[in-house]
Structures are given as structure tokens and as C-alpha cells.
Scaffold this motif. Structure first.
Motif, short mmCIF file in Angstrom:
data_model
loop_
_atom_site.label_atom_id
_atom_site.label_comp_id
_atom_site.label_asym_id
_atom_site.label_seq_id
_atom_site.Cartn_x
_atom_site.Cartn_y
_atom_site.Cartn_z
N ASP A 1 1.03 -1.32 -0.02
CA ASP A 1 -0.12 0.07 -0.07
C ASP A 1 0.86 1.26 -0.02
O ASP A 1 0.43 2.21 0.73
N GLN A 2 1.97 1.45 -0.67
CA GLN A 2 2.83 2.40 -0.79
C GLN A 2 2.80 2.89 -2.27
O GLN A 2 2.78 2.18 -3.22
N PHE A 3 2.99 3.98 -2.35
CA PHE A 3 3.40 4.66 -3.66
C PHE A 3 4.65 4.93 -4.15
O PHE A 3 5.65 5.48 -3.21
N VAL A 4 4.94 4.56 -5.18
CA VAL A 4 6.45 4.75 -5.68
C VAL A 4 6.25 5.71 -7.20
O VAL A 4 5.48 5.40 -7.96
N TYR A 5 7.08 6.40 -7.16
CA TYR A 5 7.24 7.09 -8.68
C TYR A 5 8.33 6.61 -9.18
O TYR A 5 9.65 6.99 -9.01
N ALA A 6 8.37 5.58 -9.98
CA ALA A 6 9.18 4.96 -10.89
C ALA A 6 9.43 5.68 -12.17
O ALA A 6 8.49 6.35 -12.65
N PRO A 7 10.49 5.28 -12.88
CA PRO A 7 10.63 5.91 -14.24
C PRO A 7 9.53 5.47 -15.10
O PRO A 7 9.03 4.61 -14.87
N LEU A 8 9.50 6.34 -16.12
CA LEU A 8 8.46 6.16 -16.84
C LEU A 8 8.35 4.83 -17.52
O LEU A 8 9.28 4.23 -18.34
N MET A 9 7.13 3.94 -17.55
CA MET A 9 7.00 2.73 -17.84
C MET A 9 5.86 2.74 -18.90
O MET A 9 5.07 3.62 -18.97
#
Length: 103
Positions: A17-25
Motif C-alpha cells: 500500500d505504498q506509492f512509488v514514483y518509478a521511471p516512465l513505464m
């Protein structure tokens, strides 16, 4: 329970239940994704470290949207030469909700 997972060449410490800002997928909003490059899994103090990956471990998530990061201003100047250059950049990210960590 948490895991350290490799997403597009960057390592993230994730919990459920955590938000992650990952590189564009690639993928649409609402699409589910799975990350199988899990480097470490901690299950209530029981740590399992991969060499280099933990076998059978997966992290599942859901794409919530594609967003842009904060603006980074690039400013170049050469003193006494009358040269100034200002440029800006905003990196693209994918917001991912971590739904579960399975071992």
C-alpha cells in the motif's frame, strides 16, 4: 514486510500500500504490473538476501498514472563574456501503487 526491488535500473524499498514514483513505464492507468527483480525480502525480521535476486519473489503493483516531476532549472553563465543560458527540464514518472509482496 518490505522488499528492495529493481524497477527500470533504480532500486526502491517498497512496502504494501505504498506509492512509488518509478521511471516512465509503458502501460495504461489501472493496468497491473509485476516486478520480479527482487533483491531483498524482509518478513518480520527474517531477512532473505538474493544473489543477485531472490528466487520466487515478486512484487505486484498497479499503475495509477503518468506524471511529471518538479522542474529542474539548468543555468549556465560565463562571467565577463555576456553569456547566459537558462533551460528547464521535467522528468516523466509513473505513479505505481504497490499491492503486494509475495515470496
Amino acid at each position: 514486510m518490505y522488499a528492495i526491488v529493481d524497477i527500470a535500473g533504480k532500486q526502491f524499498k517498497v512496502t504494501q500500500d505504498q506509492f512509488v514514483y518509478a521511471p516512465l513505464m509503458e502501460g495504461e492507468e489501472g493496468a497491473s504490473v509485476e516486478f520480479d527483480k527482487v533483491l531483498l525480502v524482509d518478513n518480520d525480521g527474517k531477512v532473505e538476501v538474493g544473489a543477485p535476486l531472490v528466487k520466487g519473489a515478486k512484487v505486484s503493483g498497479k499503475i495509477l498514472g503518468h506524471v511529471k516531476g518538479d522542474k529542474v532549472v539548468v543555468f549556465k553563465k560565463k562571467r565577463r563574456k555576456g553569456y547566459k543560458k537558462r533551460n528547464g527540464h521535467r522528468q516523466d514518472f509513473t505513479k505505481v501503487l504497490i499491492e503486494g509482496i509475495s515470496k
